[in-house]
Design a protein around this motif. Structure first.
Motif, PDB file in Angstrom:
ATOM      1  N   VAL A   1       0.828  -1.204   0.000  1.00 17.09           N
ATOM      2  CA  VAL A   1       0.000   0.000   0.000  1.00 17.09           C
ATOM      3  C   VAL A   1       0.864   1.257   0.000  1.00 17.09           C
ATOM      4  CG1 VAL A   1      -1.631   1.350   1.382  1.00 17.09           C
ATOM      5  CG2 VAL A   1      -2.012  -1.101   1.063  1.00 17.09           C
ATOM      6  N   LEU A   2       1.947   1.218   0.775  1.00 18.01           N
ATOM      7  CA  LEU A   2       2.825   2.385   0.877  1.00 18.01           C
ATOM      8  C   LEU A   2       3.933   2.359  -0.174  1.00 18.01           C
ATOM      9  CD1 LEU A   2       3.102   2.696   4.765  1.00 18.01           C
ATOM     10  CD2 LEU A   2       1.516   3.843   3.200  1.00 18.01           C
ATOM     11  N   ASP A   3       3.907   1.367  -1.066  1.00 19.55           N
ATOM     12  CA  ASP A   3       4.778   1.303  -2.225  1.00 19.55           C
ATOM     13  C   ASP A   3       6.262   1.281  -1.853  1.00 19.55           C
ATOM     14  OD1 ASP A   3       5.127   1.088  -4.980  1.00 19.55           O
ATOM     15  OD2 ASP A   3       5.391   3.251  -5.238  1.00 19.55           O
ATOM     16  N   VAL A   4       6.602   0.454  -0.861  1.00 17.81           N
ATOM     17  CA  VAL A   4       8.012   0.348  -0.467  1.00 17.81           C
ATOM     18  C   VAL A   4       8.593  -1.038  -0.717  1.00 17.81           C
ATOM     19  CG1 VAL A   4       7.755   2.134   1.315  1.00 17.81           C
ATOM     20  CG2 VAL A   4       7.522  -0.290   1.939  1.00 17.81           C
ATOM     21  N   ASN A   5       7.763  -2.030  -0.945  1.00 17.32           N
ATOM     22  CA  ASN A   5       8.275  -3.394  -1.078  1.00 17.32           C
ATOM     23  C   ASN A   5       9.196  -3.559  -2.283  1.00 17.32           C
ATOM     24  OD1 ASN A   5       6.982  -4.293   1.208  1.00 17.32           O
ATOM     25  ND2 ASN A   5       5.252  -5.215   0.141  1.00 17.32           N
ATOM     26  N   LYS A   6       8.871  -2.884  -3.374  1.00 21.10           N
ATOM     27  CA  LYS A   6       9.680  -3.063  -4.578  1.00 21.10           C
ATOM     28  C   LYS A   6      11.047  -2.407  -4.468  1.00 21.10           C
ATOM     29  CE  LYS A   6       7.401   0.841  -6.905  1.00 21.10           C
ATOM     30  NZ  LYS A   6       6.467   1.200  -7.999  1.00 21.10           N
ATOM     31  N   THR A   7      11.258  -1.617  -3.407  1.00 14.18           N
ATOM     32  CA  THR A   7      12.567  -1.004  -3.178  1.00 14.18           C
ATOM     33  C   THR A   7      13.185  -1.487  -1.868  1.00 14.18           C
ATOM     34  OG1 THR A   7      11.460   0.943  -2.211  1.00 14.18           O
ATOM     35  CG2 THR A   7      12.085   1.063  -4.532  1.00 14.18           C
ATOM     36  N   GLY A   8      12.831  -2.703  -1.452  1.00 20.94           N
ATOM     37  CA  GLY A   8      13.486  -3.320  -0.310  1.00 20.94           C
ATOM     38  C   GLY A   8      12.864  -3.057   1.041  1.00 20.94           C
ATOM     39  N   GLY A   9      11.695  -2.439   1.069  1.00 25.10           N
ATOM     40  CA  GLY A   9      11.034  -2.168   2.349  1.00 25.10           C
ATOM     41  C   GLY A   9      11.678  -1.009   3.091  1.00 25.10           C
ATOM     42  N   TRP A  10      11.666  -1.129   4.422  1.00 27.87           N
ATOM     43  CA  TRP A  10      12.213  -0.081   5.279  1.00 27.87           C
ATOM     44  C   TRP A  10      13.439  -0.585   6.029  1.00 27.87           C
ATOM     45  CZ3 TRP A  10       6.948  -1.545   5.858  1.00 27.87           C
ATOM     46  CH2 TRP A  10       5.994  -0.610   5.435  1.00 27.87           C
ATOM     47  N   VAL A  11      14.190   0.360   6.581  1.00 30.27           N
ATOM     48  CA  VAL A  11      15.053   0.057   7.716  1.00 30.27           C
ATOM     49  C   VAL A  11      14.204   0.306   8.954  1.00 30.27           C
ATOM     50  CG1 VAL A  11      17.179   0.614   8.958  1.00 30.27           C
ATOM     51  CG2 VAL A  11      17.083   0.853   6.467  1.00 30.27           C
ATOM     52  N   ARG A  12      14.263  -0.587   9.927  1.00 33.19           N
ATOM     53  CA  ARG A  12      13.455  -0.432  11.141  1.00 33.19           C
ATOM     54  C   ARG A  12      14.357  -0.358  12.364  1.00 33.19           C
ATOM     55  NH1 ARG A  12       9.436  -5.208  12.745  1.00 33.19           N
ATOM     56  NH2 ARG A  12      11.455  -6.232  13.081  1.00 33.19           N
ATOM     57  N   ALA A  13      14.238   0.740  13.093  1.00 36.53           N
ATOM     58  CA  ALA A  13      14.953   0.900  14.352  1.00 36.53           C
ATOM     59  C   ALA A  13      13.945   0.793  15.486  1.00 36.53           C
ATOM     60  CB  ALA A  13      15.665   2.252  14.406  1.00 36.53           C
ATOM     61  N   GLY A  14      14.109  -0.209  16.331  1.00 38.65           N
ATOM     62  CA  GLY A  14      13.185  -0.417  17.438  1.00 38.65           C
ATOM     63  C   GLY A  14      13.891  -0.293  18.771  1.00 38.65           C
ATOM     64  N   LEU A  15      13.325   0.516  19.647  1.00 34.63           N
ATOM     65  CA  LEU A  15      13.911   0.744  20.972  1.00 34.63           C
ATOM     66  C   LEU A  15      13.287  -0.182  22.011  1.00 34.63           C
ATOM     67  CD1 LEU A  15      13.921   4.604  20.721  1.00 34.63           C
ATOM     68  CD2 LEU A  15      15.961   3.173  20.868  1.00 34.63           C
ATOM     69  N   ALA A  16      14.074  -0.490  23.031  1.00 33.01           N
ATOM     70  CA  ALA A  16      13.651  -1.328  24.146  1.00 33.01           C
ATOM     71  C   ALA A  16      14.057  -0.643  25.447  1.00 33.01           C
ATOM     72  CB  ALA A  16      14.300  -2.706  24.035  1.00 33.01           C
ATOM     73  N   PRO A  17      13.593  -1.142  26.588  1.00 37.35           N
ATOM     74  CA  PRO A  17      13.925  -0.489  27.864  1.00 37.35           C
ATOM     75  C   PRO A  17      15.407  -0.465  28.178  1.00 37.35           C
ATOM     76  CG  PRO A  17      12.104  -2.020  28.144  1.00 37.35           C
ATOM     77  CD  PRO A  17      12.645  -2.248  26.772  1.00 37.35           C
ATOM     78  N   TYR A  18      16.192  -1.292  27.471  1.00 38.40           N
ATOM     79  CA  TYR A  18      17.624  -1.354  27.768  1.00 38.40           C
ATOM     80  C   TYR A  18      18.469  -0.484  26.841  1.00 38.40           C
ATOM     81  CZ  TYR A  18      16.783  -5.127  24.359  1.00 38.40           C
ATOM     82  OH  TYR A  18      16.351  -5.871  23.285  1.00 38.40           O
ATOM     83  N   ASN A  19      17.854   0.180  25.847  1.00 38.50           N
ATOM     84  CA  ASN A  19      18.629   1.085  25.006  1.00 38.50           C
ATOM     85  C   ASN A  19      18.970   2.364  25.757  1.00 38.50           C
ATOM     86  OD1 ASN A  19      16.775  -0.280  22.435  1.00 38.50           O
ATOM     87  ND2 ASN A  19      19.001  -0.135  22.255  1.00 38.50           N
ATOM     88  N   THR A  20      20.012   3.057  25.310  1.00 45.00           N
ATOM     89  CA  THR A  20      20.501   4.239  26.021  1.00 45.00           C
ATOM     90  C   THR A  20      20.483   5.468  25.129  1.00 45.00           C
ATOM     91  OG1 THR A  20      22.814   3.940  25.370  1.00 45.00           O
ATOM     92  CG2 THR A  20      22.058   2.753  27.350  1.00 45.00           C
TER      93      THR A  20
END
Length: 410
Positions: free
Chosen positions: A377-396
């Motif tokens: 739908v967002l037309d990103v799959n044909k260019t490899g999708g996204w980079v995803r940065a996910g934070l957790a309680p242990y990140n600083t």
């Protein structure tokens, strides 16, 4: 404890995660891959190893290690019940959320017929789409989709009264997008489902690490999550409302229990993994205050949410200020998990992940993350999708600044 910008006990938190001691390329590794699977809290690791060291056993034996296994499972159900605000006998364990959802869909399908309808969404992980689509195909049911608003990056609920109608038997919703972080307002769809007598199934896999779960308040019939997303082992959890669970007829061996929740737990369970569930849940409680475990869990969530959201705001700000970076995120007034999807002009997303790992010792992932319809739908799959940065309680904070600098260096 009351959290401020400086009082969150980050060093105490990090000390509970042995994996954070890892180095790569002679630098301390920074884990930004939490949405794909968090690191495991030490108490959970200890419980898993302790169970195996003491001697595991299968159920219904007339000897101590068998009784202890049953006790481990019972304690895990009670902890999960406090975590989700359900009853312990409504909690079933399985290999993962996907496997459980397929089993539940196969069982529920026996109650539906040709001409009945189900509703899924364009934003969801395929684990909360495909099991229901397969069920619908087997039963000759009609499938309707709640669309994504491509500008707002939220679900478009304006036609919800038409999409969910008198023929609708089940509505499957994701509580938060594992790709772009949007926290979904379930209210309109749930209220409409109640008006027509439809069941509501909710995927909480991505939401559970970041926001409190409350089956009763959210009015959900089937709630699913995975412990490995919130600091524990690879175990799936299904919480099914008792009035539904008692009539569910899963595919199972004739000799398997016919009572719930055991009838959904086909075959021998991962007992050592189940031993790690309670400590993973009690990590949340360890950061909170209250008289009961449930109260401590909710209080602990509050501390985590404030800390993660502050880090996420800085990460979004830093990445958003870079000229060649495009963020996929809903507006500021839309609640979001600390999950940031982005692209950098001139780079394949997968190449960025390699650079982050090899040059900066930062671990991230790229792709559509099984939210493939959203990617289309967002037309990103044909260019490899996204980079995803996910934070957790242990990140600083230092790791966030390191991440921003690494992307800026491109």
């Amino acid at each position: 404890m009351k959290s401020t910008e400086t009082s969150y006990p980050i060093e105490k938190v990090r000390a509970q995660f042995p994996a954070l001691e890892r180095t790569y390329k002679e630098r301390q590794a920074a884990y930004f891959d939490g949405p794909g699977g968090s690191q495991v809290v030490l108490q959970s690791i200890t419980a898993i190893a302790g169970y195996m060291q003491r001697g595991g056993a299968n159920l219904h034996g007339a000897f101590p290690s068998s009784w202890e296994t049953e006790q481990v499972i019972s304690e895990a159900r009670e902890a999960a019940a406090d975590f989700l605000n359900v009853q312990p006998n409504e909690v079933a364990f399985g290999a993962n959320m996907t496997t459980l959802t397929i089993a539940i869909a196969n069982a529920l399908g026996k109650q539906f017929k040709e001409g009945d309808e189900i509703v899924v969404t364009e934003m969801d992980h395929r684990a909360n789409v495909d099991p229901w689509l397969m069920m619908a195909e087997d039963r000759g049911m009609t499938v309707r989709w709640i669309p994504v608003d491509k500008e707002k990056l939220t679900l478009d609920m304006q036609d919800i009264d038409t999409l969910i109608n008198d023929k609708t038997k089940l509505v499957a919703l994701g509580m938060a997008s594992n790709a772009i972080g949007t926290i979904v307002d379930l209210g309109p769809a749930v209220r409409r489902a109640r008006q027509v007598g439809a069941l509501v199934a909710a995927d909480a896999v991505h939401a559970a690490p970041h926001m409190p779960m409350d089956r009763e308040e959210q009015d959900i019939d089937i709630l699913l999550c995975s412990v490995y997303k919130f600091f524990g082992p690879h175990i799936g959890i299904a919480a099914i409302r008792e009035s539904i669970f008692k009539d569910l007829e899963p595919y199972k061996l004739t000799t398997s229990p016919s009572y719930y929740p055991d009838k959904l737990e086909t075959g021998t369970q991962n007992h050592e993994g189940i031993a790690g569930i309670r400590p993973a849940i009690e990590f949340f409680a360890s950061l909170g205050e209250g008289q009961t475990r449930r109260e401590k869990i909710l209080s602990g969530y509050h501390e985590i949410e404030m800390y993660e959201n502050r880090l996420a705001a800085r990460l979004r700000e830093g990445l958003g200020a870079l000229e060649n970076v495009t963020l996929w995120q809903a507006a500021d007034d839309v609640p979001k998990t600390p999950t940031i999807a982005f692209k950098v002009a001139g780079y394949e997303p997968s190449d960025i992940c390699v650079i982050l790992a090899e040059e900066h010792s930062i671990f991230t992932a790229a792709g559509h993350f099984y939210a493939s319809t959203l990617g289309d739908v967002l037309d990103v799959n044909k260019t490899g999708g996204w980079v995803r940065a996910g934070l957790a309680p242990y990140n600083t904070e230092e790791e966030v600044e390191r991440f921003i600098s690494a992307i800026a260096s491109l």
